[in-house]
Design a protein around this motif. Structure first.
Motif, PDB file in Angstrom:
ATOM      1  N   GLY A 243       0.898  -1.309  -0.229  1.00 37.29           N
ATOM      2  CA  GLY A 243       0.042  -0.068  -0.017  1.00 37.29           C
ATOM      3  C   GLY A 243       0.771   1.257  -0.023  1.00 37.29           C
ATOM      4  O   GLY A 243       0.449   2.456  -0.609  1.00 37.29           O
ATOM      5  N   VAL A 244       2.051   1.261   0.832  1.00 36.51           N
ATOM      6  CA  VAL A 244       2.860   2.429   0.744  1.00 36.51           C
ATOM      7  C   VAL A 244       3.250   2.773  -0.565  1.00 36.51           C
ATOM      8  O   VAL A 244       3.080   3.828  -1.198  1.00 36.51           O
ATOM      9  CB  VAL A 244       4.028   2.182   1.571  1.00 36.51           C
ATOM     10  N   ASP A 245       3.682   1.653  -1.539  1.00 34.89           N
ATOM     11  CA  ASP A 245       4.357   1.833  -2.650  1.00 34.89           C
ATOM     12  C   ASP A 245       3.211   2.636  -3.802  1.00 34.89           C
ATOM     13  O   ASP A 245       3.367   3.188  -4.488  1.00 34.89           O
ATOM     14  CB  ASP A 245       4.999   0.695  -3.184  1.00 34.89           C
ATOM     15  N   ARG A 246       2.034   1.937  -3.501  1.00 32.15           N
ATOM     16  CA  ARG A 246       0.875   2.287  -4.323  1.00 32.15           C
ATOM     17  C   ARG A 246       0.655   3.680  -4.125  1.00 32.15           C
ATOM     18  O   ARG A 246       0.392   4.609  -4.925  1.00 32.15           O
ATOM     19  CB  ARG A 246      -0.286   1.387  -4.114  1.00 32.15           C
ATOM     20  N   LEU A 247       0.785   4.308  -3.050  1.00 31.39           N
ATOM     21  CA  LEU A 247       0.435   5.660  -2.638  1.00 31.39           C
ATOM     22  C   LEU A 247       1.248   6.367  -3.472  1.00 31.39           C
ATOM     23  O   LEU A 247       0.848   7.711  -3.636  1.00 31.39           O
ATOM     24  CB  LEU A 247       0.332   5.809  -1.064  1.00 31.39           C
ATOM     25  N   GLU A 248       2.731   6.025  -3.426  1.00 31.23           N
ATOM     26  CA  GLU A 248       3.738   6.851  -3.840  1.00 31.23           C
ATOM     27  C   GLU A 248       3.388   7.038  -5.298  1.00 31.23           C
ATOM     28  O   GLU A 248       3.622   7.945  -5.861  1.00 31.23           O
ATOM     29  CB  GLU A 248       5.336   6.258  -3.691  1.00 31.23           C
ATOM     30  N   ILE A 249       3.030   6.065  -6.061  1.00 30.55           N
ATOM     31  CA  ILE A 249       2.687   5.697  -7.431  1.00 30.55           C
ATOM     32  C   ILE A 249       1.433   6.885  -7.646  1.00 30.55           C
ATOM     33  O   ILE A 249       1.705   7.774  -8.521  1.00 30.55           O
ATOM     34  CB  ILE A 249       2.266   4.772  -7.910  1.00 30.55           C
ATOM     35  N   ALA A 250       0.519   7.012  -6.794  1.00 29.78           N
ATOM     36  CA  ALA A 250      -0.685   7.874  -6.934  1.00 29.78           C
ATOM     37  C   ALA A 250      -0.071   9.305  -6.847  1.00 29.78           C
ATOM     38  O   ALA A 250      -0.580  10.172  -7.608  1.00 29.78           O
ATOM     39  CB  ALA A 250      -1.748   7.538  -5.863  1.00 29.78           C
ATOM     40  N   ARG A 251       0.657   9.688  -6.009  1.00 30.26           N
ATOM     41  CA  ARG A 251       1.195  10.986  -5.578  1.00 30.26           C
ATOM     42  C   ARG A 251       2.197  11.458  -7.020  1.00 30.26           C
ATOM     43  O   ARG A 251       1.918  12.378  -7.228  1.00 30.26           O
ATOM     44  CB  ARG A 251       1.998  11.079  -4.345  1.00 30.26           C
ATOM     45  N   SER A 252       2.813  10.431  -7.412  1.00 29.20           N
ATOM     46  CA  SER A 252       3.613  10.626  -8.614  1.00 29.20           C
ATOM     47  C   SER A 252       2.780  11.083  -9.851  1.00 29.20           C
ATOM     48  O   SER A 252       2.995  11.719 -10.701  1.00 29.20           O
ATOM     49  CB  SER A 252       4.633   9.594  -8.819  1.00 29.20           C
ATOM     50  N   VAL A 253       1.466  10.251 -10.030  1.00 30.25           N
ATOM     51  CA  VAL A 253       0.638  10.741 -11.078  1.00 30.25           C
ATOM     52  C   VAL A 253      -0.073  11.955 -10.765  1.00 30.25           C
ATOM     53  O   VAL A 253       0.134  12.738 -11.975  1.00 30.25           O
ATOM     54  CB  VAL A 253      -0.555   9.653 -11.115  1.00 30.25           C
ATOM     55  N   GLN A 254      -0.292  12.302  -9.791  1.00 29.16           N
ATOM     56  CA  GLN A 254      -1.062  13.625  -9.547  1.00 29.16           C
ATOM     57  C   GLN A 254       0.434  14.698  -9.775  1.00 29.16           C
ATOM     58  O   GLN A 254      -0.210  15.827 -10.283  1.00 29.16           O
ATOM     59  CB  GLN A 254      -1.112  13.818  -7.987  1.00 29.16           C
ATOM     60  N   ARG A 255       1.186  14.359  -9.303  1.00 31.86           N
ATOM     61  CA  ARG A 255       2.408  15.495  -9.542  1.00 31.86           C
ATOM     62  C   ARG A 255       2.688  15.929 -11.171  1.00 31.86           C
ATOM     63  O   ARG A 255       2.772  16.765 -11.737  1.00 31.86           O
ATOM     64  CB  ARG A 255       3.692  15.178  -8.973  1.00 31.86           C
ATOM     65  N   ASP A 256       2.696  14.663 -11.927  1.00 33.00           N
ATOM     66  CA  ASP A 256       2.902  14.574 -13.363  1.00 33.00           C
ATOM     67  C   ASP A 256       1.655  15.269 -14.036  1.00 33.00           C
ATOM     68  O   ASP A 256       2.196  16.312 -14.893  1.00 33.00           O
ATOM     69  CB  ASP A 256       2.851  13.147 -13.860  1.00 33.00           C
ATOM     70  N   LEU A 257       0.578  15.186 -13.611  1.00 32.59           N
ATOM     71  CA  LEU A 257      -0.433  16.106 -14.000  1.00 32.59           C
ATOM     72  C   LEU A 257      -0.484  17.371 -13.984  1.00 32.59           C
ATOM     73  O   LEU A 257      -0.519  18.216 -15.032  1.00 32.59           O
ATOM     74  CB  LEU A 257      -1.798  15.495 -13.520  1.00 32.59           C
ATOM     75  N   LEU A 258      -0.099  18.056 -12.910  1.00 29.89           N
ATOM     76  CA  LEU A 258       0.276  19.255 -12.600  1.00 29.89           C
ATOM     77  C   LEU A 258       1.385  19.688 -13.467  1.00 29.89           C
ATOM     78  O   LEU A 258       1.344  21.188 -13.797  1.00 29.89           O
ATOM     79  CB  LEU A 258       0.295  19.532 -11.058  1.00 29.89           C
ATOM     80  N   ASP A 259       2.469  19.064 -13.823  1.00 24.88           N
ATOM     81  CA  ASP A 259       3.505  19.383 -14.404  1.00 24.88           C
ATOM     82  C   ASP A 259       3.129  19.588 -16.045  1.00 24.88           C
ATOM     83  O   ASP A 259       3.367  20.415 -16.604  1.00 24.88           O
ATOM     84  CB  ASP A 259       4.571  18.255 -14.311  1.00 24.88           C
TER      85      ASP A 259
END
Length: 842
Positions: free
Chosen positions: A125-141
């Motif tokens: 679950g921890v690594d899955r959350l990091e993937i979710a946060r990275s997707v969110q950062r990528d969208l903003l970029d």
């Protein structure tokens, strides 16, 4: 006491200011750019009020001044303002077992970017959350925005979720008990909501997909997991413990433990749910046999849910839904075998398959974000659409999936791993997948004939899911060119003769459809010309001003097969749909009588300062104005008028002697709430010979008795319906937001609120969002042949009834008979009207 009164007064002022601001935002958001004068007209507010509000919006970054069409001309050009949709952004995430999909949209609902990541199933679950946060950062970029410009984030998660915390997740067990809302926060002050993924898929289908016009919906997700979600009364129903729809583990559904059995093993060996679905569509015998086994296994649960909830439709989602009718048809037959076919809800295929949860999350984020930005839940969130107005949302998602390649794809429209099956799909297989939101096609080429007050509704073209754009505009007044360019942009070619639309343009291109918004007495000639040239027609109500002209238009449509749609948008108004639903559920029994009072408070401005006041042009207001309500009476009662008696008179406006020729003006040029009282009106039409008070009695073909009354000099403006049945009655109080439909079905004395009260959940601008829904239905009718809710034959019957009532009131209330259309014409239009829209309870 003085302090208390002052406080109440301050709150009232603040409330009025807030509502005025929301009105300005609604209009700004729906136009490319507008002037303060135009904004004042569109909102009904004074220019100083609008100027003050726009200044505040500019300071807040929610509006900006933009160059106007008059730039470069002599004199002082009007200042134009546009909604700053890019001031804030919203993000929707689908945190699935096998992939993470993220989407970002601006405040106008334009989907700007999609990011997909595959996820290894053993990942914690921890690594899955990091993937979710990275997707969110990528969208903003991708939109070059800092996190401070995030308005809201919504995440769809498998499991039971309370909006913040995951109460239970079997697919991702270590998220159970975790506050994902806090974990997904990026440190900004924007809200973060977490919802069940199947609930979000249901929200997407209701807002954008296969269940757009339904209020009660069941979504069944068919893939690696089997589950369900409920939409009741237009809202996702989560239940007391947020577990509504979580019935997949109950033995009575036939779904429990199925994934441990041989059937799933066989599907997995065949390449996964999506592979089986696509091969079944291609006629593969082994895949079809697996699908038949699957249908028999899940049918009892689908049937049980459909009978318990009794929805308007059951949407089939998930990876297996890509089989389309190869899955839907046998499942419908099996459900019909288990329950009586007339009692079974229709099954429809998802519009989004595995993109549904992400889209639903984005819809939810836009709702929450709009409320956070504007400080009120009263402002409706706009519908999602592709950033390019010439591209459908489905095409945009497909393009995004192709651009990121099969490994990252998660779209329901292109190369994608099935979110539920965890299996990659090749480009060739994806090409065979069922079409999603709309078919991928060239945008419909649309014209607008008559660039007056009602032409504005055509701005919804291309903003409702069907790719379309206005390419030509017609008005007999050359000044209409400026209005056309303001509404539809300078790319809309202008002409003063509608017959110019009947031939291809300079590039050899023809029209697909036209909105006819001209004065009523011109409808028939224009519509017949267009229909016989093969151009689909949206014809503003009334259909025509004589019964003979109505029949001429219907004959042209029937003879050519060209699509005809009459703009009776009240069938899409929330107040009417609420009343019809009450009737269809049997809450008041069989309808016996309908009474309608119409208080036309704006009548002096709307109908007595232009051609409407001249009976030679309009016939009378029992036709022009009442035709809306006559159609609704017929729709609610399930029949049309056969006998009618009318009575009326010109009681007030005939005494106003101040007259003016307003040629070249629009109603918005003279409308004002300051035009009061009625006898002090100024600038009425030179000819005023239509009645300002009218009433009529009707006997319908099925024996229902009805009455309708209208008055054009009342101070208030609304409609009041009373429908009486064999088991009770209903009545509406108000016909927009804040109003309600009340039902009495027990014996009582005076009871102000009734036994049941249903709030009216009206939508955005344009007849409480009915304009958008009507335009959307018309364009889907043109593009896909989707059945329609409005009936051209009943539109004709409404005109015939209004004319007969007018003849009666001008002939000493002599009874008149209304004759129906020919059986051949009726049969032609029966094929295009949705059977569920013909009569309550059908």
């Amino acid at each position: 006491m003085v302090r208390h009164a002052q406080g109440a007064s301050d709150r009232h002022v603040a409330d009025v200011r807030r509502r005025n601001t929301l009105s300005c935002v609604e209009v700004l958001r729906g136009t490319s750019a507008t002037t303060l004068t135009a904004l004042a007209k569109d909102t009904g507010l004074s220019r100083p009020t609008v100027e003050s509000i726009v200044s505040e919006l500019v300071e807040q970054g929610l509006a900006r001044e933009v160059p106007g069409a008059e730039a470069g001309t002599l004199g002082r050009p009007a200042r134009h303002y546009a909604f700053a949709a890019d001031a804030r952004y919203v993000v929707g995430l689908d945190l699935g077992v096998h992939s993470v999909t993220g989407m970002i949209a601006d405040l106008a609902g334009r989907v700007l970017s999609v990011v997909r990541r595959t996820v290894d199933e053993p990942l914690d679950g921890v690594d899955r959350l990091e993937i979710a946060r990275s997707v969110q950062r990528d969208l903003l970029d991708r939109v070059d925005a800092p996190r401070s410009r995030l308005a809201a984030v919504a995440a769809a998660v498998p499991g039971i979720v309370d909006g913040e915390r995951v109460r239970l997740s079997l697919p991702i067990a270590d998220w159970t008990g975790v506050n994902l809302s806090a974990r997904l926060s990026t440190g900004g002050d924007h809200p973060v909501v977490v919802e069940n993924d199947i609930n979000m898929a249901a929200l997407a289908e209701h807002a954008l997909g296969a269940a757009r016009l339904a209020d009660d919906v069941v979504l069944v997700q068919l893939g690696y997991r089997i589950g369900a979600a409920l939409v009741l009364g237009g809202r996702v129903y989560r239940g007391n413990r947020f577990a509504a729809g979580e019935v997949g583990d109950f033995s009575w559904t036939g779904w429990d433990g199925w994934c441990e059995g041989s059937l799933l093993g066989e599907i997995e060996q065949a390449g996964g749910a999506e592979q089986v679905a696509l091969r079944a569509r291609e006629g593969d015998g082994a895949a079809l046999a697996l699908l038949q086994q699957y249908v028999r296994r899940v049918a009892p649960g689908v049937a049980t849910l459909a009978m318990v909830v009794d929805p308007e439709c059951v949407v089939l989602g998930g990876g297996l839904s890509r089989a389309g009718d190869v899955l839907r048809a046998p499942l419908q037959a099996e459900v019909d075998r288990i329950v009586h076919p007339r009692a079974a809800a229709p099954l429809v295929t998802s519009a989004f398959a595995s993109d549904g949860a992400a889209l639903g999350a984005l819809v939810r984020a836009l709702e929450v974000g709009s409320e956070a930005v504007f400080g009120s839940a009263e402002i409706g969130a706009p519908s999602l659409r592709a950033a390019d107005p010439a591209t459908s949302l489905a095409q945009a998602l497909a393009d995004a999936a192709r651009a990121q390649g099969p490994a990252a794809a998660g779209s329901g429209t292109a190369a994608a791993p099935d979110e539920d099956a965890g299996t990659a799909v090749s480009q060739e297989q994806a090409a065979a997948a069922p079409v999603q939101t709309v078919q991928v096609r060239e945008p419909l080429r649309v014209a607008v004939v008559g660039v007056g007050a009602r032409a504005r509704m055509a701005q919804w073209a291309g903003r409702t899911g069907v790719p379309a754009h206005v390419v030509r505009a017609v008005d007999v007044d050359p000044a209409g060119k400026d209005r056309a360019h303001e509404l539809f942009g300078p790319g809309a070619a202008f002409t003063t003769d509608h017959r110019d639309l009947l031939v291809p343009d300079a590039h050899g291109r023809t029209l697909d459809a036209a909105f006819v918004c001209t004065p009523d007495d011109t409808h028939a000639d224009i519509a017949e010309d267009l229909l016989r040239a093969g151009v689909a027609v949206y014809l503003e109500k009334p259909l025509a001003t004589t019964t003979e002209d109505c029949d001429r238009v219907l004959d042209a449509a029937a003879a050519t097969g060209t699509k005809l749609y009459v703009g009776h948008n009240m069938r899409h108004m929330a107040v009417v749909r609420t009343m019809r639903d009450v009737i269809a559920r049997g809450e008041i029994g069989d309808v016996q009588a309908v009474w309608v009072r119409h208080f036309v408070g704006n009548g002096g401005d709307y109908y007595f300062k232009d051609w409407h006041a001249d009976r030679a042009r309009s016939t009378g207001l029992l036709l022009q104005k009442a035709v809306h309500d006559i159609d609704v009476i017929h729709w609610l009662a399930g029949s049309t008028t056969r006998d009618v008696v009318g009575m009326g008179d010109l009681q007030v406006y005939g005494r106003v002697t101040d007259r003016e020729d307003r040629t070249g003006q629009l109603m918005t040029d003279w409308f004002s709430y300051d035009n009061w009282p009625p006898l002090e009106q100024r600038g009425l039409h030179p000819v005023v010979d239509v009645e300002d008070t009218s009433m009529m009695l009707m006997r319908l073909g099925n024996g229902v008795l009805a009455s309708y009354e209208q008055c054009h000099f009342t101070p208030d403006y609304w409609r009041n319906y009373t429908v009486i049945g064999t088991r009770g009655r209903l009545e509406n109080f108000g016909d927009g937001d804040g109003g309600s439909v009340r039902v009495w079905n027990r014996r009582t004395g005076f009871s102000e609120r009734g036994d049941v009260e249903y709030p009216i959940a009206a939508g955005g601008p344009g007849h409480h969002d009915a304009d958008r829904l009507t335009v959307d239905e018309f364009l889907r009718f043109v593009a896909d042949g989707t059945p329609i809710t409005t009936s051209p034959v009943m539109a004709r019957d409404a005109v015939a009834t209004g004319i007969a009532a007018t003849v009666s009131l001008r002939a000493g209330s002599a009874p008149q008979r209304v004759h129906p259309v020919t059986p051949e014409v009726a049969a032609h239009f029966d094929d295009v009207v949705d059977p569920a829209a013909r009569k309550p309870g059908d």
